[in-house]
Design a protein around this motif. Structure first.
Motif, PDB file in Angstrom:
ATOM      1  N   PHE A  64       0.855  -1.185   0.000  1.00 38.72           N
ATOM      2  CA  PHE A  64       0.000   0.000   0.000  1.00 38.72           C
ATOM      3  C   PHE A  64       0.895   1.241   0.000  1.00 38.72           C
ATOM      4  O   PHE A  64       1.692   1.437   0.916  1.00 38.72           O
ATOM      5  CB  PHE A  64      -0.903   0.015   1.233  1.00 38.72           C
ATOM      6  CG  PHE A  64      -1.981  -1.030   1.206  1.00 38.72           C
ATOM      7  CD1 PHE A  64      -1.691  -2.358   1.497  1.00 38.72           C
ATOM      8  CD2 PHE A  64      -3.287  -0.687   0.899  1.00 38.72           C
ATOM      9  CE1 PHE A  64      -2.691  -3.325   1.466  1.00 38.72           C
ATOM     10  CE2 PHE A  64      -4.288  -1.645   0.883  1.00 38.72           C
ATOM     11  CZ  PHE A  64      -3.989  -2.962   1.161  1.00 38.72           C
ATOM     12  N   VAL A  78      -2.180   0.107  -4.654  1.00 39.82           N
ATOM     13  CA  VAL A  78      -2.018  -1.194  -4.010  1.00 39.82           C
ATOM     14  C   VAL A  78      -1.448  -2.151  -5.049  1.00 39.82           C
ATOM     15  O   VAL A  78      -2.026  -2.331  -6.124  1.00 39.82           O
ATOM     16  CB  VAL A  78      -3.344  -1.751  -3.467  1.00 39.82           C
ATOM     17  CG1 VAL A  78      -3.086  -3.023  -2.663  1.00 39.82           C
ATOM     18  CG2 VAL A  78      -4.063  -0.725  -2.612  1.00 39.82           C
ATOM     19  N   ASP A  85      -7.768  -7.872  -0.030  1.00 36.47           N
ATOM     20  CA  ASP A  85      -7.757  -6.418  -0.247  1.00 36.47           C
ATOM     21  C   ASP A  85      -9.121  -5.924  -0.706  1.00 36.47           C
ATOM     22  O   ASP A  85      -9.335  -4.717  -0.833  1.00 36.47           O
ATOM     23  CB  ASP A  85      -6.704  -6.046  -1.297  1.00 36.47           C
ATOM     24  CG  ASP A  85      -5.284  -6.338  -0.841  1.00 36.47           C
ATOM     25  OD1 ASP A  85      -4.429  -6.609  -1.703  1.00 36.47           O
ATOM     26  OD2 ASP A  85      -5.035  -6.285   0.391  1.00 36.47           O
TER      27      ASP A  85
END
Lengths: 113, 114
Positions: A64, A78, A85
């Motif tokens: 991230f 990301v 996620d």
């Protein structure tokens, strides 16, 4: 006066791909924070940007990352997406670091398949 | 480290009835406390906040909350709920002045029955 705007609103990615989410803060706001909200959970703090620098970071891996531009807008990146996620990613802005007035955007729904 | 507990995962109340949502926090110094509401598929809207001063805080949509330091609580109340109040409610605590990081509870889902 537009509030906090985020894009895209919804997206689907494949495991292992990379994603970029964007945020435009409310007019007059120079501080941007990002939160991840998994289904059925409260938002979790990812990081905060002020004056184009990352000021604080929550307990998230280096996959991230973020950026803040001179116009105070921000991106959340990301890498190497995992199924876990999948979440709603919320951007919040405030006029300074005080946290006195924090406004949230509607969020970007990310689904990883 | 700061933390927030919302002990009620789901609450159901009748329209017109009173409401109280519980929030307990853990923080070493004077906390900055917030209540947010989230409708399905939406972002967070601030209902009210407490920074200092009067411990009874008035917010939008007829909500109020009371800060009780001795109980480490910041419960949200409304005297008469409306069907439009059905949503997810989050309590959050902020750290020192100058720190925007918020720690949220897991939320309380409010259902309104006619």
């Amino acid at each position: 006066d537009a509030g906090v705007t985020q894009s895209p609103t919804h997206l689907i990615k494949t495991r292992g791909q990379q994603v970029t989410l964007r945020c435009s803060p409310k007019s007059g706001h120079d501080t941007v924070s990002w939160y991840q909200q998994a289904l059925g959970q409260g938002p979790q703090f990812i990081f905060q940007y002020y004056e184009e620098e990352e000021r604080q970071r929550g307990n998230f891996p280096d996959r991230f990352s973020g950026h803040q531009f001179p116009n105070y807008s921000s991106e959340l990146n990301v890498n190497a997406l995992l199924l876990g996620d999948s979440a709603l990613y919320l951007c919040a802005s405030s006029p300074d670091l005080s946290g006195n007035t924090i406004y949230f955007g509607e969020g970007s729904w990310l689904t990883v398949v | 480290a700061q933390s927030v507990t919302q002990p009620d995962i789901h609450i159901t109340v009748s329209e017109g009835a009173s409401l109280e949502l519980r929030c307990n926090y853990s923080y070493g110094a004077t906390p900055y406390l917030f209540w947010y509401v989230q409708s399905p598929g939406q972002g967070l809207q601030l209902l009210l906040k407490y920074f200092s001063g009067d411990t009874l805080v008035q917010g939008i949509k007829g909500f109020e909350a009371e800060f009780k330091r001795s109980q480490s609580s910041f419960n949200l109340r409304k005297p008469s709920v409306h069907w439009s109040d059905a949503a997810e409610y989050f309590c959050a605590v902020g750290a020192n002045f100058g720190n925007e990081k918020l720690t949220f509870g897991t939320g309380t889902r409010l259902t309104i029955i006619p």
